[in-house]
Scaffold this motif. Sequence first.
Motif, PDB file in Angstrom:
ATOM      1  N   SER A  36       0.851  -1.192   0.000  1.00 19.09           N
ATOM      2  CA  SER A  36       0.000   0.000   0.000  1.00 19.09           C
ATOM      3  C   SER A  36       0.890   1.246   0.000  1.00 19.09           C
ATOM      4  CB  SER A  36      -0.918   0.017   1.225  1.00 19.09           C
ATOM      5  OG  SER A  36      -0.161   0.178   2.411  1.00 19.09           O
ATOM      6  N   PHE A  37       0.377   2.294  -0.599  1.00 15.64           N
ATOM      7  CA  PHE A  37       1.048   3.587  -0.607  1.00 15.64           C
ATOM      8  C   PHE A  37       0.149   4.572   0.115  1.00 15.64           C
ATOM      9  CE2 PHE A  37       4.621   3.388  -3.647  1.00 15.64           C
ATOM     10  CZ  PHE A  37       5.422   4.384  -3.099  1.00 15.64           C
ATOM     11  N   THR A  38       0.695   5.325   1.050  1.00 11.67           N
ATOM     12  CA  THR A  38      -0.070   6.356   1.731  1.00 11.67           C
ATOM     13  C   THR A  38       0.531   7.711   1.410  1.00 11.67           C
ATOM     14  OG1 THR A  38      -0.642   4.869   3.555  1.00 11.67           O
ATOM     15  CG2 THR A  38      -0.891   7.233   3.942  1.00 11.67           C
ATOM     16  N   VAL A  39      -0.240   8.546   0.745  1.00 12.00           N
ATOM     17  CA  VAL A  39       0.186   9.906   0.411  1.00 12.00           C
ATOM     18  C   VAL A  39      -0.426  10.844   1.436  1.00 12.00           C
ATOM     19  CG1 VAL A  39       0.076  11.760  -1.296  1.00 12.00           C
ATOM     20  CG2 VAL A  39       0.374   9.383  -2.036  1.00 12.00           C
ATOM     21  N   SER A  40       0.427  11.660   2.060  1.00 11.58           N
ATOM     22  CA  SER A  40      -0.017  12.581   3.105  1.00 11.58           C
ATOM     23  C   SER A  40       0.138  14.017   2.620  1.00 11.58           C
ATOM     24  CB  SER A  40       0.812  12.363   4.372  1.00 11.58           C
ATOM     25  OG  SER A  40       0.468  13.296   5.381  1.00 11.58           O
ATOM     26  N   THR A  41      -0.919  14.818   2.783  1.00 10.86           N
ATOM     27  CA  THR A  41      -0.887  16.210   2.350  1.00 10.86           C
ATOM     28  C   THR A  41      -1.848  17.034   3.198  1.00 10.86           C
ATOM     29  OG1 THR A  41      -1.269  17.725   0.487  1.00 10.86           O
ATOM     30  CG2 THR A  41      -2.621  15.742   0.577  1.00 10.86           C
ATOM     31  N   ASP A  42      -1.572  18.344   3.314  1.00  8.90           N
ATOM     32  CA  ASP A  42      -2.498  19.223   4.032  1.00  8.90           C
ATOM     33  C   ASP A  42      -3.365  20.015   3.059  1.00  8.90           C
ATOM     34  OD1 ASP A  42      -0.678  20.965   2.984  1.00  8.90           O
ATOM     35  OD2 ASP A  42      -0.057  21.866   4.872  1.00  8.90           O
ATOM     36  N   ASN A  43      -3.331  19.632   1.785  1.00  9.42           N
ATOM     37  CA  ASN A  43      -4.107  20.327   0.756  1.00  9.42           C
ATOM     38  C   ASN A  43      -5.154  19.374   0.182  1.00  9.42           C
ATOM     39  OD1 ASN A  43      -4.714  21.247  -2.098  1.00  9.42           O
ATOM     40  ND2 ASN A  43      -3.531  22.991  -1.372  1.00  9.42           N
ATOM     41  N   ALA A  44      -6.414  19.729   0.332  1.00 15.76           N
ATOM     42  CA  ALA A  44      -7.504  18.848  -0.115  1.00 15.76           C
ATOM     43  C   ALA A  44      -7.474  18.653  -1.632  1.00 15.76           C
ATOM     44  CB  ALA A  44      -8.849  19.434   0.316  1.00 15.76           C
ATOM     45  N   ALA A  45      -7.100  19.693  -2.381  1.00 24.68           N
ATOM     46  CA  ALA A  45      -7.063  19.585  -3.842  1.00 24.68           C
ATOM     47  C   ALA A  45      -6.016  18.573  -4.293  1.00 24.68           C
ATOM     48  CB  ALA A  45      -6.778  20.954  -4.455  1.00 24.68           C
TER      49      ALA A  45
ATOM     50  N   LEU B 140      -8.607   9.330   4.152  1.00 24.15           N
ATOM     51  CA  LEU B 140      -8.761   9.630   5.574  1.00 24.15           C
ATOM     52  C   LEU B 140      -8.454  11.103   5.819  1.00 24.15           C
ATOM     53  CD1 LEU B 140      -6.762   6.569   6.998  1.00 24.15           C
ATOM     54  CD2 LEU B 140      -9.249   6.750   6.729  1.00 24.15           C
ATOM     55  N   VAL B 141      -9.173  11.693   6.781  1.00 28.31           N
ATOM     56  CA  VAL B 141      -8.940  13.084   7.162  1.00 28.31           C
ATOM     57  C   VAL B 141      -8.662  13.116   8.658  1.00 28.31           C
ATOM     58  CG1 VAL B 141      -9.847  15.434   7.207  1.00 28.31           C
ATOM     59  CG2 VAL B 141     -10.522  13.872   5.365  1.00 28.31           C
ATOM     60  N   ARG B 142      -7.538  13.719   9.021  1.00 36.07           N
ATOM     61  CA  ARG B 142      -7.151  13.804  10.426  1.00 36.07           C
ATOM     62  C   ARG B 142      -6.914  15.254  10.814  1.00 36.07           C
ATOM     63  NH1 ARG B 142      -2.826   8.747  10.876  1.00 36.07           N
ATOM     64  NH2 ARG B 142      -4.377   7.072  10.553  1.00 36.07           N
ATOM     65  N   GLN B 143      -7.330  15.591  12.030  1.00 40.12           N
ATOM     66  CA  GLN B 143      -7.120  16.935  12.551  1.00 40.12           C
ATOM     67  C   GLN B 143      -5.812  16.962  13.325  1.00 40.12           C
ATOM     68  OE1 GLN B 143      -9.580  19.502  12.116  1.00 40.12           O
ATOM     69  NE2 GLN B 143      -7.931  20.875  12.757  1.00 40.12           N
ATOM     70  N   GLN B 144      -4.893  17.803  12.906  1.00 43.38           N
ATOM     71  CA  GLN B 144      -3.625  17.903  13.617  1.00 43.38           C
ATOM     72  C   GLN B 144      -3.834  18.636  14.938  1.00 43.38           C
ATOM     73  OE1 GLN B 144       0.013  18.387  10.901  1.00 43.38           O
ATOM     74  NE2 GLN B 144      -1.571  19.495   9.774  1.00 43.38           N
ATOM     75  N   THR B 145      -3.080  18.233  15.939  1.00 44.07           N
ATOM     76  CA  THR B 145      -3.239  18.824  17.270  1.00 44.07           C
ATOM     77  C   THR B 145      -2.196  19.885  17.563  1.00 44.07           C
ATOM     78  OG1 THR B 145      -1.873  17.043  18.218  1.00 44.07           O
ATOM     79  CG2 THR B 145      -4.266  16.719  18.190  1.00 44.07           C
TER      80      THR B 145
ATOM     81  N   TYR C  57      -4.728  15.190   5.111  1.00 42.01           N
ATOM     82  CA  TYR C  57      -5.434  14.250   4.248  1.00 42.01           C
ATOM     83  C   TYR C  57      -4.500  13.083   3.910  1.00 42.01           C
ATOM     84  CZ  TYR C  57      -8.475  18.287   3.764  1.00 42.01           C
ATOM     85  OH  TYR C  57      -9.299  19.350   4.023  1.00 42.01           O
ATOM     86  N   LEU C  58      -4.969  11.879   4.142  1.00 42.33           N
ATOM     87  CA  LEU C  58      -4.205  10.669   3.854  1.00 42.33           C
ATOM     88  C   LEU C  58      -4.927   9.893   2.752  1.00 42.33           C
ATOM     89  CD1 LEU C  58      -3.401   9.491   7.498  1.00 42.33           C
ATOM     90  CD2 LEU C  58      -2.037  10.968   6.028  1.00 42.33           C
TER      91      LEU C  58
END
Length: 267
Positions: free
Chosen positions: A48-57, A77-82, A90-91
């Motif tokens: 599996s590949f997981t791409v992580s970004t803070d940009n929804a586009a 997946l969408v996670r809220q950073q603390t 966005y993952l």
Amino acid sequence: MAPGTFSNQVKNELARVDFEKNCCRLAEFAAILRTSGILRISTGQQLSFTVSTDNAAVARRVFRLSKHLYAWPVLLLVRQQTRLHKRKRYLVRLMIPKSQDLYLRQLGIFRGRKVEEGIRSSLVRRQCCLRAYLRGVFLGCGSISNPESGYHLEMVLSRSHFAGELVKQLERVKLRARIVQRKQMAVVYLKEADQIADFLSLIGAHAALLQFEDIRLRKGLRNQVNRQVNCDTANVEKAVRTGLRQVEHIQYIADKMGLDWLPPTLK
């Protein structure tokens, strides 16, 4: 303009760029995976590949590219950073069927049984594909400072060899990038405004380029006016100082000798 806003504007625009050919989709997708993706192998040998970004586009772009190119199962997946600005993360998790792991070689992830260190030449052979690849790198790990505050564009990479290969690809399009080590990361960056403008044009961020050039023009005019005002102010101050010295000298002569002793012309 808030911090990070211009970078997001650029990425939002790039995420809507149309592709010239399917090979360009492949090049951009490969670049995003290489720069912001993490490859995992489960106990059942599921890749599996997981791409992580803070940009929804960007997340939507990865989702669509994966569906178009390979139709891999995708989990978003969408996670809220603390910490920091508490932004959403966005993952995009791409599940790669065992029968399709050979496509990781096509994407330049593997060379044989080993991880690919550089950039697969077949992905960037054409100029259109090179533009798409550079766009993917920026979408995956790039950022650009707000031009109001300064000119700086960088791409943060985890592998020094890959950073060196990226610099060589930028040299193909006459861009003089440099590399600096930042902790454990290799940062490829551009500092000159002309070079940054050329890069934005190359990867298809034309609206952002117009905004960048507008701000650069206004800053240039403002600096030119400030230089002219400073020059005029300095000339006035110099004339005033000269006049004051002349008055002091005349007063000295008047006190010591009197002005009647002076020749008519000097008097």
